[in-house]
Design a protein around this motif. Sequence first.
Motif, PDB file in Angstrom:
ATOM      1  N   LEU A  12      12.799  19.001  31.933  1.00 21.37           N
ATOM      2  CA  LEU A  12      12.509  18.175  33.068  1.00 21.37           C
ATOM      3  C   LEU A  12      11.179  18.513  33.704  1.00 21.37           C
ATOM      4  CD1 LEU A  12      13.770  16.602  35.228  1.00 21.37           C
ATOM      5  CD2 LEU A  12      14.790  18.496  36.303  1.00 21.37           C
TER       6      LEU A  12
ATOM      7  N   LEU B  51      13.506  10.845  32.950  1.00 20.57           N
ATOM      8  CA  LEU B  51      13.718  11.554  34.160  1.00 20.57           C
ATOM      9  C   LEU B  51      15.229  11.629  34.714  1.00 20.57           C
ATOM     10  CD1 LEU B  51      12.238  13.270  36.327  1.00 20.57           C
ATOM     11  CD2 LEU B  51      11.795  11.217  37.581  1.00 20.57           C
TER      12      LEU B  51
ATOM     13  N   LEU C 181      17.551  13.325  32.647  1.00 23.98           N
ATOM     14  CA  LEU C 181      17.591  14.979  32.702  1.00 23.98           C
ATOM     15  C   LEU C 181      18.328  15.621  33.990  1.00 23.98           C
ATOM     16  CD1 LEU C 181      14.220  15.477  30.920  1.00 23.98           C
ATOM     17  CD2 LEU C 181      16.693  16.456  30.222  1.00 23.98           C
ATOM     18  N   ILE C 182      17.859  14.624  34.989  1.00 20.07           N
ATOM     19  CA  ILE C 182      18.495  15.194  36.246  1.00 20.07           C
ATOM     20  C   ILE C 182      19.907  15.001  36.353  1.00 20.07           C
ATOM     21  CG2 ILE C 182      18.425  14.696  38.644  1.00 20.07           C
ATOM     22  CD1 ILE C 182      15.796  13.764  38.605  1.00 20.07           C
TER      23      ILE C 182
END
Length: 105
Positions: free
Chosen positions: A34, A72, A75-76
Amino acid sequence: MHGLTPAMDSAQWQGLLLLLRVDQDQGYSKAASLTFLICDICSTFYDEVRYIWRRNWTFTKVLYLLARYYGLFLLIAMLVASSISDPSAQLSVVEVDVLLPQRYY
């Protein structure tokens, strides 16, 4: 005392410690990924706004933005899901193995 679980032996403890270590390493890997992805987005954001965001919406632009920000958001979501104590809320290993490699350069 038939229903009681016997004490864990050394091999079981070693297995448990290994699982905990792997889980911790996966958390570190997700956090590092991240961080790298955010650094990449921040370092090229000016050019992205200049060359991508100011243009008309096209199919290619949509594909670019999906490819750019999919990793993104994934991964969050993985970090949030792994921090929740409810195992049913976590992403499965199969989902991660299939979805994460979608971001290529």
